[in-house]
Design an enzyme around this catalytic site. Structure first.
Site, PDB file in Angstrom:
ATOM      1  N   ASP A 287       0.840  -1.195   0.000  1.00 57.62           N
ATOM      2  CA  ASP A 287       0.000   0.000   0.000  1.00 57.62           C
ATOM      3  C   ASP A 287       0.875   1.243   0.000  1.00 57.62           C
ATOM      4  O   ASP A 287       2.083   1.182   0.241  1.00 57.62           O
ATOM      5  CB  ASP A 287      -0.932  -0.020   1.219  1.00 57.62           C
ATOM      6  CG  ASP A 287      -0.178  -0.150   2.524  1.00 57.62           C
ATOM      7  OD1 ASP A 287       0.541   0.790   2.887  1.00 57.62           O
ATOM      8  OD2 ASP A 287      -0.288  -1.205   3.199  1.00 57.62           O
TER       9      ASP A 287
ATOM     10  N   GLU B  58      22.515 -22.160 -18.392  1.00 61.57           N
ATOM     11  CA  GLU B  58      21.582 -21.319 -17.620  1.00 61.57           C
ATOM     12  C   GLU B  58      22.330 -20.183 -16.940  1.00 61.57           C
ATOM     13  O   GLU B  58      21.845 -19.048 -16.884  1.00 61.57           O
ATOM     14  CB  GLU B  58      20.850 -22.170 -16.573  1.00 61.57           C
ATOM     15  CG  GLU B  58      19.803 -23.083 -17.179  1.00 61.57           C
ATOM     16  CD  GLU B  58      19.200 -24.057 -16.175  1.00 61.57           C
ATOM     17  OE1 GLU B  58      17.999 -24.338 -16.277  1.00 61.57           O
ATOM     18  OE2 GLU B  58      19.940 -24.548 -15.274  1.00 61.57           O
TER      19      GLU B  58
END
Ligand code: GLA
Length: 736
Positions: free
Chosen positions: A534, A614
């Protein structure tokens, strides 16, 4: 001047670049709301409010021969209680004589340059010459309860902030039972409500529905803003889409229990009241005392995209603070999904070494490092290293990590305590617990009573020592249960209803002290992922871990929903292992990278389990992210598809404010045989310019890309993803 007072008509008008907000001191002294919406200048909007004698909508005594004047139909800036407005009230006040009526009459107003601040609460600020403040003072003529309404006007940003202050000017105690931050009446239009619901691991899912005449409530009673609902609602025209249509946003800068009530009344006028939830709230306001509500940020935009852009810019520039607010955020590797609780010195050093070799900038030691912590049943409260796990101490570990060329970050959950901890054994009364009632446990932990000074002082000292001694660069500030059993022996029985809000004030005070004492630390908020996402937390922590669900495909929907109100720079997003630990789904590393690059980027996996290929791919991802970071964090976010619908692909785009650069992201959710072509109409480009697509060197005009659309190659395989960079080359000549 963005605040204009027309004395002869009693009009107060607030103007932003694209919106007008108007109120009137009407003849009986009430502060009438006239208009909020697309810009209308300083026109007197009172013509919209024709009055009729309405059955069962009574008249204030002072207006006894004016049958057409009723508080029940008057649009108001702060709705009254108990005196004839039967719609949602903004105030609840219990007076010493047992009466509960409250209504406010205009006393005075003042306007000034700059933005007001709110003591102890997060509030948007002015970076210099951006804002003006209007304060309207009103008073209840009988009880003398005084209300000061604050309006912060940010003209260029198209934001109007609101907050309220209540002052008891009498001598007897008043108990506030509700004190909303904002009341907004919209008498015109037909509206949908868009709110953001969710659960742990699936936060902020947009839900849009037409308003009905039954009052709708979007709220949290969990003591935190919550995974389940977000303190942000949008009212949008039924026809509104991403590009067009009236959209009002109401975003509360508050991290505790909140409530937004939305009512479509008998005459189809809408009222939204938003603020601290009144369910458990009861605040004693003694004579002479002041109470400040949290701030609500209101925005009006044409289309949902514009509304999001307003909030993104506003939160980044005028709410987030500190050194990191607009700066590069270090690419991190977090230990959680690599080790869970199986941490020790050797394991962590090995992990950090592998992280450094990947080009990661910051290593974060997550849960499991502190005294007595082997799982989530013990240890919270004892914020010093477990010597069995880290025999040479944390400072030694930190030094070694720094020597690898990494910054060092740490996980803490300061607001909580485990029963199995030295802290709890020493101070069992520091945890919330109602008399004679065993408290609810969440993850086997209790909530510390942050309303008490000595508890916050303990936490400040413990955190300051930890941060200082270990050269901490980053802190992940977590909270892993909902609050309950709010009772504190430190407060008299009549004040127990204050605890929920006092707890939030306590967090804010603690975070204020720590962020001020450690300005170089990057704080990331977290509450079991995005359970406290928030604008209140963003004032202290410029980024928040978006969700504990790190599955890239699930994240598409989570980050999509979050983007309606919050910028990419606020969304913590990491690449995790495949198969994913939460869903078991396997996705390509490229896809995981592209999704995480739309937030604050990092990794949450064990590099020891990666192949050489990777690792190379990760090195390249980090370089790519660092190049695109400012475009992603500071650019305009365009949602090109609705990720909450089960479309075969999800697309979104970032475009720099000047239209010179754009980044298109596409992820396939299910590949189809013989699939239709996908034409993605890009947004925010300069139609008259030529853009080069960096990936293949081809060139297309902005107009072609926006009106025809970029035609994607067929997406095949499991969860394919594409990222394309569009770079403006030159403007097309008018005569070309
Ligand atoms: C919460 C956080 C996770 C992790 C764990 C550790 O769930 O959201 O990222 O830090 O706590 O216990």
């Amino acid at each position: 001047m963005s605040i204009v007072y027309d004395k002869s008509r009693g009009l107060l008008t607030l103007e932003t670049d694209a919106s007008t907000y108007q109120m009137r001191i009407e003849d009986h002294g009430y502060l009438e709301h006239l208009y909020y919406g697309p810009k209308v200048g300083v026109s007197d909007m009172s013509f919209m409010h024709r009055r009729y004698d309405r059955g069962f909508s009574g008249n204030p005594y002072a207006a006894k021969f004016e049958r057409a004047f009723s508080l029940d139909t008057l649009c108001q800036e702060y709705s009254s209680f108990g005196v004839g407005d039967y719609r949602i009230h903004s105030i609840g006040a219990l007076h010493s004589d047992g009466s509960r009526c409250a209504e406010f009459h205009y006393v005075s107003h003042e306007s000034k340059a700059g933005k007001y601040a709110l003591p102890g609460l997060p509030a948007a600020y002015d970076n210099g010459g951006e804002a003006e403040t209007l304060i309207v003072t009103l008073r209840d003529p009988i009880t003398k309860l005084t209300l000061r309404l604050y309006y912060g006007v940010f003209p260029r940003l198209d934001v109007i902030t609101r907050a309220a202050e209540l002052i008891n000017e009498g001598t007897e105690d008043v108990f506030l039972e509700k004190a909303a931050s904002v009341c907004l009446d919209i008498p015109f239009g037909s509206w949908d409500l868009l709110s953001f619901h969710g659960r742990h691991c699936m936060e902020r899912q947009p839900e849009r529905a037409a308003l009905s005449h039954a009052v709708q409530i979007v709220s949290s009673e969990r003591g935190m803003s919550s995974h389940q609902q977000n303190p942000f609602v949008i009212l949008c025209d039924r026809e509104a889409n991403e590009d067009h249509g009236d959209c009002f946003g109401l975003m509360l800068a508050y991290s505790g229990s909140f409530k937004a009530e939305i009512e479509l009344d008998q005459f189809d006028s809408v009222r939204v009241v938003m603020g601290i939830s009144d369910t458990q709230f009861r605040w004693k306001l003694a004579g002479g005392e002041h109470f400040f509500t949290p701030e609500a940020n209101l925005a009006f935009g044409d289309g949902l995209t514009r509304l999001s852009h307003i909030y993104h810019a506003f939160l980044r520039n005028n709410v987030c603070r500190g050194e990191y607010k607009l700066a590069h955020r270090p690419v991190l590797l977090n230990s959680w999904e690599a080790t869970y609780y199986a941490v020790n010195e050797n394991r962590i050093l090995a992990l950090a070494e592998q992280a450094a070799a990947l080009g990661v900038e910051l290593f974060v030691l997550d849960d499991g490092w502190f005294h007595g912590r082997r799982d989530d049943n013990a240890g919270l409260g004892d914020w010093f290293e477990d010597r069995d796990l880290f025999p040479h101490g944390l400072t030694h570990l930190a030094k070694k990590i720094l020597a690898m060329g990494l910054q060092f970050g740490i996980w803490v959950e300061p607001e909580m305590v485990s029963e199995a901890s030295e802290l709890y054994r020493a101070h069992p009364d520091w945890a919330f617990q109602a008399p004679g009632r065993a408290p609810m446990l969440g993850r086997n932990q209790l909530v510390l009573d942050l309303t008490r000074d000595e508890v916050r002082d303990y936490l400040f000292d413990a955190m300051a020592k930890l941060f200082r001694e270990n050269n901490i660069h980053y802190v992940k500030w977590d909270l892993n249960r909902s609050l309950s059993d709010l009772y504190s022996p430190a407060w008299e029985p009549g004040r127990q209803g204050e605890l929920g809000h006092r707890y939030v004030l306590g967090i804010y005070e603690l975070l204020e002290r720590l962020t001020a004492a450690f300005p170089h630390i990057l704080f990331e908020g977290c509450a079991g992922g995005g359970g406290r996402f928030d604008a209140g937390m963003l004032y202290y922590t410029p980024q928040i871990w978006c969700s504990d669900d790190t599955d890239a495909i699930e994240r598409l929907a989570i980050q999509y929903g979050t983007s309606f109100g919050y910028p990419a720079s606020a969304m913590g997003a990491h690449v995790s292992a495949s198969p994913n630990h939460q869903t078991g789904r396997s996705t390509p590393l490229n896809t995981r990278g592209i999704v995480a690059m739309s937030g604050t980027f990092g990794y949450e996996l064990d590099p020891g389990k990666l192949t050489e290929t990777e690792k190379q791919e990760i090195r390249a991802q980090i370089l790519r992210f660092r190049e695109d970071e400012m475009l992603v964090h500071g650019g305009r976010y365009y949602r090109l598809t609705d990720a909450s619908k089960q479309l075969p692909y999800v697309a979104w785009q970032f475009t720099s404010e000047d239209g010179s650069k754009s980044l298109l992201n596409v992820v396939g959710r299910h590949s189809q045989a013989n699939a239709p072509l996908i034409h993605l109409r890009l947004k925010g480009l300069d139609p008259k310019a030529v853009y080069e697509i960096a990936e293949d060197g081809s060139c297309l005009s902005g107009a072609a890309l926006m009106y025809g659309g970029y035609t994607l190659p067929l997406l095949t395989g499991d969860y394919p993803a594409i990222q394309l960079h569009f770079v403006r080359k030159q403007a097309i000549r008018e005569d070309a």
